[in-house]
Design a protein around this motif. Sequence first.
Motif: not given
Length: 426
Positions: A232, A358, A244
Motif C-alpha cells: 500500500v 487498503m 484490495a
Amino acid sequence: MPSSVTLKPRGAPATAAYVFTHRTTCLVGRASECGIRLPHTETKASRHHCLLDVNPPHLRVRDLGSRNGTYVNGTRLAPGPAGRDLADGDEIRVGGAVLGVSVKAEEGPSPAYDGAPDPVDALHTLLDAADAGEPGLAGIRGYRLLQELGRGGQGVVHLARNEETGELLALKTLPAHRAVDPSAREGFLREFACTRALRHPHVVAFHDGGVHDSTFYFTCEFCRLGSVAGLVARAGGRLGVEQAVGVTLQALRGLRYAHAAQVPVRLADGTSATHRGLVHRDIKPQNLLLTGARDHATVKIADFGLSKAFDSAGLSGHTLTGAMGGSLAFMPRGQVIDFKYVLPEVDLWAVTACLYWMLTGSPPRTFPADADPVAVVLREPVVPVRDRLPTLPRRLAAVIDAALVDEPRIALTTAADLARAIRQAL
C-alpha cells in the motif's frame, strides 16, 4: 500457591472481591461489559472509566479519559497509556467507589522487568554469539544470517539461510524480559506446536522453533515481496477495489482453513490431544505477507498467535494494552474489553478493517493524536466507508459496513460467509 492480584471494594464482604491469577485486562466502570461493574448510582464514574492490566503479581491501572478522574492513594492519574503500577495495600478510587489492592507473589524467580536488558540489545548479543559459534546455540547456529528484514518491540526478523538445505527462511528471535520459568517456556512451545501444524497456501509455514536460555526463536517461510502494508505504501497509500478485494479474499481462504484446522496440542501433563481451529487475534496489514510473482502475488497470513502467546505469558516486558499497540486500529471492541476473546469473528472484523484501510488509507475508526487509542476503540463508532471513499460501489460498501459492526456483537461469524458476501457485492 500461584501469584495473584485481588481487588476488594471497600465495605464489601470478602466474597465480593475480584481475584486474578492469570494475565488479563479488566475494565472498571458503569457499562454492562465492564469486568468490575460499578452501580449506576456512582454518577461520578464513567461507563468505561479505567482499565486494569493484570499480570500477577503485577498490576497497572490507566485512566481512560474519565471526566472525574481515577485516583491512586488520593492522587489523580494523568489520562493516557502510561498509567501507574500498583503495589500491595494501594487503593484505587473511581467516583465514590474504592478498590483495595492485595498482591501475593509466589516464591521463585520474579517476573519483574526493571533492570532487564532491552530486547533489541539482547537480540544482537544472541546473534553475535550465534555467528561466533558459541556452545549452547547450536539450534540457531544452523542458520546463516543474511540481512535484517524488520524489527519491533519484541525482537528482530532476519533473512537466514539454512546451512544444510540452502533454503531461505525468515528467522524471528524474541528475547524474554525476565527469567523464563518452565510453565512459560512450555506454554510458548505448545503454542508453537499448534502453529507449526498449519499447512495451507495462504498461511505462512513455520519450520523450527525453540528457546535458548531466555530467548525464544522460530523460523518460517520467507515471503520475498514483503507485507501488504509495504504494498500500500508503494502504491501511494491506497489500492484499487480489484486489488484490495483480491488480497482480502486470499486472506479469507487462509482464515477459513485455520479456523477449522485440526491441530495437535501438547498438554501441560505431557500428553497430547487434537484441537479444532486456531484464531489469529492480530490480523493487520503487517501480518499479511506477499510472495510469488509481483503481478500475481500470493497472500499469506503470518504470525499465527506466537507473538500474542509471548505477550500473554508476560515474557515481552510490555503491558498487554501496550503490546496491542498498532494492532488497535484493526481490533474490535470485544477483543479490547477481554483480550482472551478468541472467537473467529475477531479475525473477520480485522480482515475487513484491513480491506477498509487498503481502500481508503485510513482505519475504520478515527484515532486523534491526543486520544488514548483504547478509549477510541471502546467509545467511538466506525466511520462508514463511503464517508472516506464516496466512489466506492454501494453494495461493497454495505458489506464492509455490516462486517464492521461490533456492538453488541460481530454479525458475520465465518470466513466463508464473509468471502461470499464480498463476491456477491462485486
